[in-house]
Design a protein around this motif. Structure first.
Motif, mmCIF file in Angstrom:
data_model
loop_
_atom_site.group_PDB
_atom_site.id
_atom_site.type_symbol
_atom_site.label_atom_id
_atom_site.label_comp_id
_atom_site.label_asym_id
_atom_site.label_seq_id
_atom_site.Cartn_x
_atom_site.Cartn_y
_atom_site.Cartn_z
ATOM 1 N N GLU A 95 -14.997 -5.310 8.004
ATOM 2 C CA GLU A 95 -14.902 -5.221 6.545
ATOM 3 C C GLU A 95 -13.512 -4.778 6.088
ATOM 4 O O GLU A 95 -13.016 -3.735 6.499
ATOM 5 N N ALA A 96 -12.892 -5.596 5.249
ATOM 6 C CA ALA A 96 -11.627 -5.226 4.612
ATOM 7 C C ALA A 96 -11.960 -4.435 3.352
ATOM 8 O O ALA A 96 -12.581 -4.966 2.427
ATOM 9 N N LEU A 97 -11.561 -3.160 3.307
ATOM 10 C CA LEU A 97 -11.913 -2.297 2.181
ATOM 11 C C LEU A 97 -11.022 -2.542 0.966
ATOM 12 O O LEU A 97 -11.461 -2.373 -0.168
ATOM 13 N N GLY A 98 -9.764 -2.904 1.196
ATOM 14 C CA GLY A 98 -8.840 -3.099 0.084
ATOM 15 C C GLY A 98 -7.433 -2.717 0.489
ATOM 16 O O GLY A 98 -7.138 -2.507 1.665
ATOM 17 N N ALA A 99 -6.559 -2.622 -0.498
ATOM 18 C CA ALA A 99 -5.144 -2.359 -0.252
ATOM 19 C C ALA A 99 -4.684 -1.151 -1.056
ATOM 20 O O ALA A 99 -5.250 -0.824 -2.094
ATOM 21 N N MET A 100 -3.638 -0.493 -0.548
ATOM 22 C CA MET A 100 -2.975 0.568 -1.287
ATOM 23 C C MET A 100 -1.615 0.046 -1.744
ATOM 24 O O MET A 100 -1.154 -1.020 -1.335
ATOM 25 N N ALA A 101 -0.968 0.817 -2.595
ATOM 26 C CA ALA A 101 0.325 0.395 -3.131
ATOM 27 C C ALA A 101 1.346 0.252 -2.010
ATOM 28 O O ALA A 101 1.383 1.052 -1.077
ATOM 29 N N ALA A 102 2.172 -0.791 -2.114
ATOM 30 C CA ALA A 102 3.232 -1.003 -1.131
ATOM 31 C C ALA A 102 4.278 0.098 -1.253
ATOM 32 O O ALA A 102 4.474 0.684 -2.322
ATOM 33 N N TYR A 103 4.938 0.357 -0.138
ATOM 34 C CA TYR A 103 5.945 1.418 -0.084
ATOM 35 C C TYR A 103 7.226 0.854 0.504
ATOM 36 O O TYR A 103 7.199 0.148 1.515
ATOM 37 N N SER A 104 8.357 1.151 -0.137
ATOM 38 C CA SER A 104 9.669 0.747 0.365
ATOM 39 C C SER A 104 10.407 1.989 0.856
ATOM 40 O O SER A 104 10.746 2.869 0.050
ATOM 41 N N PRO A 105 10.637 2.099 2.164
ATOM 42 C CA PRO A 105 11.324 3.280 2.692
ATOM 43 C C PRO A 105 12.736 3.405 2.132
ATOM 44 O O PRO A 105 13.421 2.405 1.913
ATOM 45 N N LYS A 106 13.190 4.636 1.904
ATOM 46 C CA LYS A 106 14.534 4.859 1.401
ATOM 47 C C LYS A 106 15.584 4.314 2.363
ATOM 48 O O LYS A 106 16.651 3.861 1.947
ATOM 49 N N VAL A 107 15.272 4.351 3.670
ATOM 50 C CA VAL A 107 16.240 3.878 4.653
ATOM 51 C C VAL A 107 16.237 2.357 4.783
ATOM 52 O O VAL A 107 17.146 1.790 5.385
ATOM 53 N N SER A 108 15.204 1.696 4.216
ATOM 54 C CA SER A 108 15.118 0.222 4.251
ATOM 55 C C SER A 108 14.631 -0.276 2.892
ATOM 56 O O SER A 108 13.510 -0.783 2.771
ATOM 57 N N PRO A 109 15.449 -0.145 1.845
ATOM 58 C CA PRO A 109 14.995 -0.495 0.499
ATOM 59 C C PRO A 109 14.666 -1.973 0.312
ATOM 60 O O PRO A 109 13.969 -2.328 -0.638
ATOM 61 N N GLY A 110 15.130 -2.819 1.221
ATOM 62 C CA GLY A 110 14.812 -4.240 1.111
ATOM 63 C C GLY A 110 13.505 -4.625 1.762
ATOM 64 O O GLY A 110 13.140 -5.803 1.781
ATOM 65 N N LEU A 111 12.777 -3.646 2.278
ATOM 66 C CA LEU A 111 11.511 -3.886 2.962
ATOM 67 C C LEU A 111 10.366 -3.264 2.182
ATOM 68 O O LEU A 111 10.461 -2.109 1.756
ATOM 69 N N SER A 112 9.276 -3.999 2.007
ATOM 70 C CA SER A 112 8.067 -3.433 1.407
ATOM 71 C C SER A 112 6.959 -3.428 2.454
ATOM 72 O O SER A 112 6.698 -4.443 3.108
ATOM 73 N N VAL A 113 6.342 -2.256 2.622
ATOM 74 C CA VAL A 113 5.282 -2.079 3.611
ATOM 75 C C VAL A 113 3.948 -2.046 2.878
ATOM 76 O O VAL A 113 3.740 -1.220 1.984
ATOM 77 N N HIS A 114 3.039 -2.941 3.254
ATOM 78 C CA HIS A 114 1.762 -3.100 2.555
ATOM 79 C C HIS A 114 0.621 -2.561 3.414
ATOM 80 O O HIS A 114 0.297 -3.138 4.453
ATOM 81 N N PRO A 115 -0.005 -1.446 2.994
ATOM 82 C CA PRO A 115 -1.122 -0.874 3.764
ATOM 83 C C PRO A 115 -2.447 -1.531 3.380
ATOM 84 O O PRO A 115 -2.755 -1.699 2.188
ATOM 85 N N HIS A 116 -3.232 -1.868 4.397
ATOM 86 C CA HIS A 116 -4.566 -2.441 4.197
ATOM 87 C C HIS A 116 -5.574 -1.613 4.979
ATOM 88 O O HIS A 116 -5.305 -1.198 6.110
ATOM 89 N N LEU A 117 -6.721 -1.372 4.364
ATOM 90 C CA LEU A 117 -7.744 -0.537 4.988
ATOM 91 C C LEU A 117 -8.904 -1.399 5.465
ATOM 92 O O LEU A 117 -9.347 -2.315 4.760
ATOM 93 N N PHE A 118 -9.396 -1.054 6.659
ATOM 94 C CA PHE A 118 -10.514 -1.768 7.270
ATOM 95 C C PHE A 118 -11.538 -0.752 7.770
ATOM 96 O O PHE A 118 -11.182 0.346 8.196
ATOM 97 N N PHE A 119 -12.803 -1.159 7.727
ATOM 98 C CA PHE A 119 -13.891 -0.308 8.196
ATOM 99 C C PHE A 119 -14.600 -1.002 9.345
ATOM 100 O O PHE A 119 -14.982 -2.176 9.241
ATOM 101 N N ILE A 120 -14.756 -0.288 10.468
ATOM 102 C CA ILE A 120 -15.491 -0.831 11.607
ATOM 103 C C ILE A 120 -16.551 0.185 12.012
ATOM 104 O O ILE A 120 -16.391 1.391 11.815
ATOM 105 N N HIS A 121 -17.656 -0.317 12.590
ATOM 106 C CA HIS A 121 -18.737 0.576 13.009
ATOM 107 C C HIS A 121 -18.573 1.008 14.463
ATOM 108 O O HIS A 121 -18.851 2.151 14.821
ATOM 109 N N ASP A 122 -18.164 0.071 15.284
ATOM 110 C CA ASP A 122 -18.025 0.352 16.712
ATOM 111 C C ASP A 122 -16.659 -0.132 17.176
ATOM 112 O O ASP A 122 -16.109 -1.108 16.652
ATOM 113 N N VAL A 123 -16.124 0.542 18.166
ATOM 114 C CA VAL A 123 -14.810 0.193 18.696
ATOM 115 C C VAL A 123 -14.984 -0.592 19.993
ATOM 116 O O VAL A 123 -15.520 -0.068 20.978
ATOM 117 N N PRO A 124 -14.554 -1.851 20.023
ATOM 118 C CA PRO A 124 -14.608 -2.601 21.281
ATOM 119 C C PRO A 124 -13.524 -2.112 22.235
ATOM 120 O O PRO A 124 -12.681 -1.285 21.878
#
Length: 218
Positions: A95-124
Motif C-alpha cells: 500500500e502506497a500511503l501518500g507523499a510528503m513535501a519535496a525537500y531541496s538540500p542546501k548543499v544541492s539546491p538543484g535537486l529535489s528529494v521526494h519522500p513516499h510512504l508505504f505500508f507493509i504487513h510482513d517483511v519478506p
C-alpha cells in the motif's frame, strides 16, 4: 488503536505527484512502515549506504531511494524501482500511503528529494545490493519520542565538519542526520498528530517542538 495510526497518517499525507517539474533534478526515497510485532506501533526502515567514492552520501544512514531515471513514468515509480534494486523489496504489491513535501538540500539546491510512504504487513527476505547498501535496520518509531535520542553530533560532509542535530537509535554508531533527518522529522510531525502519537506524547510528557529541531538544515 495500534493499527489506527496507519489510517490516520494516510489522511495527513498529500497525493503522489505524477508531474516532472522543470529546472530541477529529481530523486525519490521510500519511507517503509510496518506494525511492530508486539506493540502494533510503527517501525520504519533505514539503510546504511555502501562506501563509494562516487556517492556524496557514501556510508550515511538513509532511506532506500535514488535518482529518477528517464524511463520512470512517475516519481513514485522511482521510489519503487530504487527500493527493489537496493534491498530487494517489491513495493508495488504493497500500500502506497501518500507523499510528503519535496525537500531541496542546501548543499544541492538543484535537486529535489521526494519522500513516499508505504505500508507493509510482513517483511519478506531482503536481498541487498552490496554496491549500494551495507545494512538494513527496522527501527521502532517510538524511539524518536524520547529527548535522549536527539543530540548535536559532529558530521563531516564534503570536507567540512559541523555539529548538527541528529537522531540516534539503539544501534551503536548509527546516526540519522542531513537530508534523511529532515525528511524523518517531517514524517514524525505528521505521525505525532495521530491518536497513537498524541497518546505517546502524553504518556512520556514529550513535547515535539522542544526536541525536534530542523535548524540549520531548513
Amino acid at each position: 488503536m495500534t493499527q489506527e495510526w496507519h489510517f490516520q497518517l494516510k489522511s495527513k499525507l498529500g497525493p503522489i505527484p505524477s508531474d516532472r517539474p522543470g529546472g530541477r533534478e529529481q530523486s525519490a526515497v521510500s519511507l517503509i512502515l510496518k506494525p511492530h510485532q508486539e506493540t502494533g506501533g510503527p517501525e520504519i526502515v533505514f539503510i546504511k549506504r555502501a562506501e563509494r567514492s562516487d556517492d556524496p552520501w557514501s556510508g550515511h544512514m538513509a532511506f532506500p531511494g535514488g535518482r529518477r531515471h528517464r524511463e520512470d513514468q512517475s516519481i513514485v515509480q522511482t521510489a519503487i524501482r530504487e527500493t527493489y534494486e537496493e534491498i530487494g523489496l517489491q513495493l508495488s504489491g504493497h500500500e502506497a500511503l501518500g507523499a510528503m513535501a519535496a525537500y531541496s538540500p542546501k548543499v544541492s539546491p538543484g535537486l529535489s528529494v521526494h519522500p513516499h510512504l508505504f505500508f507493509i504487513h510482513d517483511v519478506p527476505s531482503l536481498k541487498l545490493d552490496p554496491k549500494e547498501v551495507e545494512e538494513v535496520h527496522w527501527v521502532p518509531v517510538e524511539q524518536a519520542f524520547d529527548s535522549s535520542a536527539f543530540t548535536q553530533r559532529p558530521h563531516t560532509f564534503r570536507g567540512m565538519t559541523l555539529s548538527l542535530p541528529s537522531f540516534s537509535f539503539d544501534i551503536k554508531d548509527r546516526h540519522i542526520w542531513g537530508v534523511t533527518y529532515v525528511i524523518f522529522l517531517d514524517f514524525l510531525y505528521a505521525l505525532a498528530e495521530t491518536d497513537w502519537g498524541q497518546q505517546l506524547c502524553r504518556e512520556r510528557n514529550f513535547t515535539p517542538k522542544e526536541i525536534w529541531e530542523y535548524r540549520p538544515y531548513r
